[in-house]
Design an enzyme around this catalytic site. Structure first.
Site, PDB file in Angstrom:
ATOM      1  N   LEU A   1       0.718  -1.352   0.068  1.00 11.02           N
ATOM      2  CA  LEU A   1       0.019  -0.025  -0.108  1.00 11.02           C
ATOM      3  C   LEU A   1       0.872   1.201  -0.014  1.00 11.02           C
ATOM      4  CD1 LEU A   1      -2.939  -1.069   2.496  1.00 11.02           C
ATOM      5  CD2 LEU A   1      -3.191  -0.695  -0.131  1.00 11.02           C
TER       6      LEU A   1
ATOM      7  N   ASN B   1     -10.796  -1.331   1.980  1.00  4.37           N
ATOM      8  CA  ASN B   1      -9.950  -2.249   1.627  1.00  4.37           C
ATOM      9  C   ASN B   1      -9.703  -2.924   3.005  1.00  4.37           C
ATOM     10  OD1 ASN B   1      -7.871  -3.837   1.292  1.00  4.37           O
ATOM     11  ND2 ASN B   1      -6.613  -2.478   0.166  1.00  4.37           N
TER      12      ASN B   1
ATOM     13  N   CYS C   1      -6.262  -6.485   2.227  1.00  3.12           N
ATOM     14  CA  CYS C   1      -4.856  -6.480   1.641  1.00  3.12           C
ATOM     15  C   CYS C   1      -4.131  -7.317   2.289  1.00  3.12           C
ATOM     16  CB  CYS C   1      -4.294  -5.005   1.760  1.00  3.12           C
ATOM     17  SG  CYS C   1      -2.613  -5.057   1.064  1.00  3.12           S
TER      18      CYS C   1
ATOM     19  N   LYS D   1     -14.346  -4.257  -0.251  1.00  7.45           N
ATOM     20  CA  LYS D   1     -13.672  -5.180  -1.161  1.00  7.45           C
ATOM     21  C   LYS D   1     -13.162  -6.304  -0.090  1.00  7.45           C
ATOM     22  CE  LYS D   1     -10.037  -5.520  -4.629  1.00  7.45           C
ATOM     23  NZ  LYS D   1      -8.807  -4.767  -5.180  1.00  7.45           N
TER      24      LYS D   1
ATOM     25  N   ILE E   1     -12.712 -10.190  -5.819  1.00  3.00           N
ATOM     26  CA  ILE E   1     -11.982 -10.646  -4.688  1.00  3.00           C
ATOM     27  C   ILE E   1     -10.693  -9.771  -4.626  1.00  3.00           C
ATOM     28  CG2 ILE E   1     -13.105 -13.008  -4.272  1.00  3.00           C
ATOM     29  CD1 ILE E   1     -10.388 -14.134  -5.856  1.00  3.00           C
TER      30      ILE E   1
END
Lengths: 308, 278
Positions: A77, A131, A134, A170, A196
């Site tokens: 990120l 998010n 991650c 997500k 996904i």
């Protein structure tokens, strides 16, 4: 060919897309990187690189590795932070002509709420994508997406802080039951779900006896994960009543239609953008022709029409 | 600098270099020229073999060795999975090309400029030497392990004063390193410019001398890349900057500032030696 506008409505909020082909977060930069290769306004929407309140430098190198029919990444990120995004990136995007969706990341529900509030107060943002999946960050990330309780808490925090802005969540495939998480997010007010994020994986080099990624573990993406993504979209669309955006290895217009057939309302093109910089543009442009080829007159007619 | 474009280009021919009698390892790939408006020496292209899904996901970055109105020339070593496939290309084959990408090597007409190349790192200097407005101000030291005819040295030597140095032994290598230091010292005195391209250990050596002798030096980096356009963040390198993520053009700041991860593909591949952490 007609218009292909897609309306995503759930929990009282609505997002209208130009067409069903969006770009996936983390594979399309801030959109600006791709302006030489196509018209951004021809896309269904742009999902920008995962954004945090403050800039992040991401993980050490190496961060990417090629794998059979896919790639691993552990970028972690890296992003320019809220201020820089609003000052330098967003004003350059054609946000009047294409929905700009901001993928956001934070390490606590409170921080998610703070960032969502700031984004909701910013002109030019069509929706948020939360998010919680991650795999490449130590705090937050997929740990939120692996617990239905935490996923609901984060979703609720963003929904409450974002006024009327649509909120996509997500989801991670790295869970025992994706439908359980999906239902929790729906219950917490999500407008739609993105299915996904990457599948956790790793690669090693036998010669150097080292991992391919400095982070050791990363997220697998690309055509290699398409069957996993199709399965997740199929399961999730049958478990919730809010719309689902399919993501995972989409690199042709046929792939788009396969995701819609199993129930997706729209899709995001990810790794294909890295493979060839005009991929998303090309797929969006070719979709009407491909529909015609398969005798599909409308996406609504195709959606969820899998014969079993 | 102009925007990059993505185009399909046709293979004109593939010329093996070197005379080993075995399968050629060094090759010059000549492609039909993309409709680029302009290009600067030191820029690169991404190449992708079309219709090869599954075999490789990403394109591969290559220095632009030469570009003319008739062709685009890429010089490469067939060593990895994809470059070995590239060595099988035939005239008429079509591949995806996106470029020109990245920033350029510094060109200063009246400045004595030293080019330091290690092995395949010679490639961008061919275009550099052919397009430089005052090639008589250029000189090159070229270190190489394989026979000289494996490399596009002759076409370079016609344009500029270039000296090859074969490195067979550790002593050869030490001699070459000492020579590079001496030549960099000369350029420091003459307020000259040094440009280096080669493997990372080679660039580290050049960087050490650049800082020691305070000579302006640009390093052309080679890293693994995904997209080539700044999006995937897979090719970042640590660069010292004051605050901005965007490096100010031609005003490098001093070592010791805060480091940022910048994309080699869009902020490089050419970085000032005192800015970049290798």
């Amino acid at each position: 060919m007609g218009k292909q506008r897609i309306t995503l409505s759930g929990n009282g909020r609505t997002l209208v897309l130009n067409n069903p082909v969006l770009t996936a977060s983390g594979t399309f930069g801030y959109g600006l990187e791709y302006t030489p290769f196509g018209n951004l306004a021809s896309l269904g929407g742009i999902v920008a690189k995962g954004l945090s309140l403050l800039p992040r430098q991401g993980n050490p190198m190496p961060r990417i590795a090629e794998t059979p029919s896919g790639m691993l990444n552990a970028v972690g990120l890296q992003n320019c932070g809220f201020d820089e995004f609003v000052k330098r990136k967003l004003p350059k995007l054609p946000h009047k002509d294409v929905p700009v969706i901001v993928n956001l990341y934070a390490t606590s529900p409170a921080e998610f709420a703070e960032l969502a509030g700031k984004l909701a107060a910013t002109e030019g943002i069509a929706a948020l994508e939360v998010n919680i999946s991650c795999p490449n960050v130590k705090e937050g990330g997929s740990s939120f997406g692996q617990s239905a309780t935490m996923a609901a808490k984060v979703t609720e925090a963003v929904v409450n802080a974002s006024g009327t802005l649509p909120v996509l969540v997500k989801l991670s495939p790295n869970v025992t039951s994706i439908t359980e998480i999906a239902k929790a997010c729906e219950g917490a007010g999500a407008t739609a779900l993105s299915c996904i994020n990457t599948v956790t994986g790793m690669g090693v080099d036998l010669q150097s006896k080292r991992p391919l990624l400095a982070n050791v573990i990363g997220g697998l993406s690309g055509p290699a994960i398409k069957p996993i993504a199709l399965r997740c979209v199929w399961e999730v669309t049958r478990a919730v009543s809010i719309p689902v955006i399919g993501i995972g290895g989409i690199s042709t217009p046929e792939d788009v239609l396969e995701f819609i057939l199993v129930g997706a309302s729209a899709v995001q093109v990810g790794t294909a953008n890295i493979a060839l910089p005009d991929a998303a543009f090309r797929i969006a442009e070719a979709l009407p022709h491909t529909m015609h080829k398969y005798g599909i007159s409308s996406l609504d007619e195709l959606r969820g029409g899998l014969k079993i | 600098m102009s925007y990059p474009i993505l185009s399909k280009e046709t293979v004109l021919d593939l010329v093996p270099f070197g005379n080993s009698g075995q399968e050629a390892e060094f090759l010059a790939l000549r492609l039909s020229p993309p409709a680029w408006k302009e290009i600067a020496p030191g820029q690169f292209v991404m190449l992708r073999l079309s219709g090869n899904h599954g075999n490789h996901i990403w394109g591969r970055p290559f220095s632009i060795c030469r570009v003319t109105p008739r062709d685009l020339v890429i010089f490469f070593q067939a060593r990895g999975r994809v470059t070995k496939e590239m060595a099988k290309l035939r005239p008429g084959d079509v591949i995806d090309v996106w470029g020109p990408l990245g920033n350029s090597l510094r060109v200063e007409k009246d400045t004595p400029t030293l080019l330091l190349a290690g092995g395949i790192g010679i490639a961008p200097f061919v275009e550099y030497a052919h397009t430089h407005p005052a090639p008589w101000n250029l000189s090159m030291e070229f270190g190489h392990r394989l026979p000289l005819d494996c490399y596009p040295f002759d076409s370079l030597n016609e344009k500029i004063d270039a000296a090859p140095h074969r490195e067979n032994t550790v002593e050869d290598r030490d001699r070459f390193i000492a020579l590079m230091e001496k030549r960099m010292q000369e350029h420091a005195k003459a307020k000259g410019l040094v440009l280096a391209c080669g493997p990372t250990p080679f660039l580290r050596t050049v960087q050490t001398f650049a800082l020691k002798h305070k000579v302006r030096t640009q390093l052309a980096l080679e890293t693994r890349m995904g997209c080539g356009v700044g999006a995937c963040l897979g090719c970042v390198v640590q660069v010292a900057l004051k605050a901005s993520l965007i490096p100010p053009a031609d005003s490098p700041v001093c070592k010791g500032e805060e480091y940022h991860n910048l994309q080699t593909c869009t902020c490089g591949p050419n970085f000032w030696a005192h800015q970049v952490k290798l």
